[in-house]
Motif scaffolding. Sequence first.
Motif, short mmCIF file in Angstrom:
data_model
loop_
_atom_site.label_atom_id
_atom_site.label_comp_id
_atom_site.label_asym_id
_atom_site.label_seq_id
_atom_site.Cartn_x
_atom_site.Cartn_y
_atom_site.Cartn_z
N LEU A 96 0.81 -1.22 0.00
CA LEU A 96 0.00 0.00 0.00
C LEU A 96 0.84 1.27 0.00
O LEU A 96 0.30 2.37 -0.09
N VAL A 97 2.16 1.15 0.12
CA VAL A 97 3.05 2.29 0.32
C VAL A 97 3.56 2.81 -1.02
O VAL A 97 4.05 2.04 -1.85
N ARG A 98 3.45 4.13 -1.19
CA ARG A 98 3.96 4.77 -2.40
C ARG A 98 5.48 4.93 -2.33
O ARG A 98 6.08 4.83 -1.27
N ALA A 99 6.08 5.25 -3.46
CA ALA A 99 7.54 5.35 -3.55
C ALA A 99 8.11 6.44 -2.64
O ALA A 99 9.25 6.33 -2.21
N ASP A 100 7.36 7.48 -2.33
CA ASP A 100 7.87 8.56 -1.47
C ASP A 100 7.49 8.37 0.00
O ASP A 100 7.63 9.29 0.80
N GLU A 101 7.02 7.19 0.36
CA GLU A 101 6.60 6.90 1.72
C GLU A 101 7.39 5.73 2.30
O GLU A 101 8.03 4.97 1.57
N SER A 102 7.30 5.58 3.60
CA SER A 102 7.80 4.42 4.29
C SER A 102 6.82 4.14 5.44
O SER A 102 5.75 4.76 5.50
N PHE A 103 7.18 3.26 6.36
CA PHE A 103 6.30 2.96 7.47
C PHE A 103 7.09 2.34 8.60
O PHE A 103 8.23 1.91 8.42
N ALA A 159 2.23 5.19 8.81
CA ALA A 159 2.85 5.66 7.57
C ALA A 159 3.81 6.80 7.89
O ALA A 159 3.55 7.63 8.78
N LEU A 160 4.93 6.82 7.18
CA LEU A 160 5.91 7.89 7.30
C LEU A 160 6.00 8.60 5.97
O LEU A 160 6.10 7.97 4.91
N ARG A 161 5.98 9.95 6.03
CA ARG A 161 6.03 10.75 4.80
C ARG A 161 7.04 11.87 4.98
O ARG A 161 7.40 12.22 6.11
N GLY A 162 7.46 12.45 3.90
CA GLY A 162 8.38 13.58 3.95
C GLY A 162 9.70 13.19 4.59
O GLY A 162 10.23 12.12 4.34
#
Length: 168
Positions: A96-103, A159-162
Amino acid sequence: MHASHVPPTAPRPLSVLEYLQRQLDGTLTKSDITHMRYPTAISQLLGFRIIAIGEGTASLQFEADAAIHGNQQGTVHGGLLCELADAAIGTAHSTLVRADESFTSIDLKANFLRPVWASQLRINAWASHRGRTVSRYRCDIQRGEDGMVVATFESVVMALRGDAALGR
């Protein structure tokens, strides 16, 4: 410009879901890439493998043997079962995670129901709630010989972003 002078383009990264689906159906090529690391180092070390993948779901398989993975009571160590559940949950969420995200996992709750001595285990993880930032997962581990559930797990994943996603 003549076609022979056109520079080759870099391969387009696949989504984790598409990458793992291609891996499972045997159509993954050496040039296929994704933004996460598959196969994972821990899967290679322990020898578990993905056997089914879907959006927010994953199933793994593992040959457990108390002679190798045992605790002081002579059964397969519960910490190993936790690792298998965490790996399945992480794999499910990575779809479910996009290329600019992590978790990252926030917690993991385990309930051990039955012992394991030697068994081909099936580890099934699925999203029970998919949120924008916080998602919940469930996971069952079953013995192969009788299908009995040996442990159940619940986990919360954030979710982690930025900047929070960089390098993770």
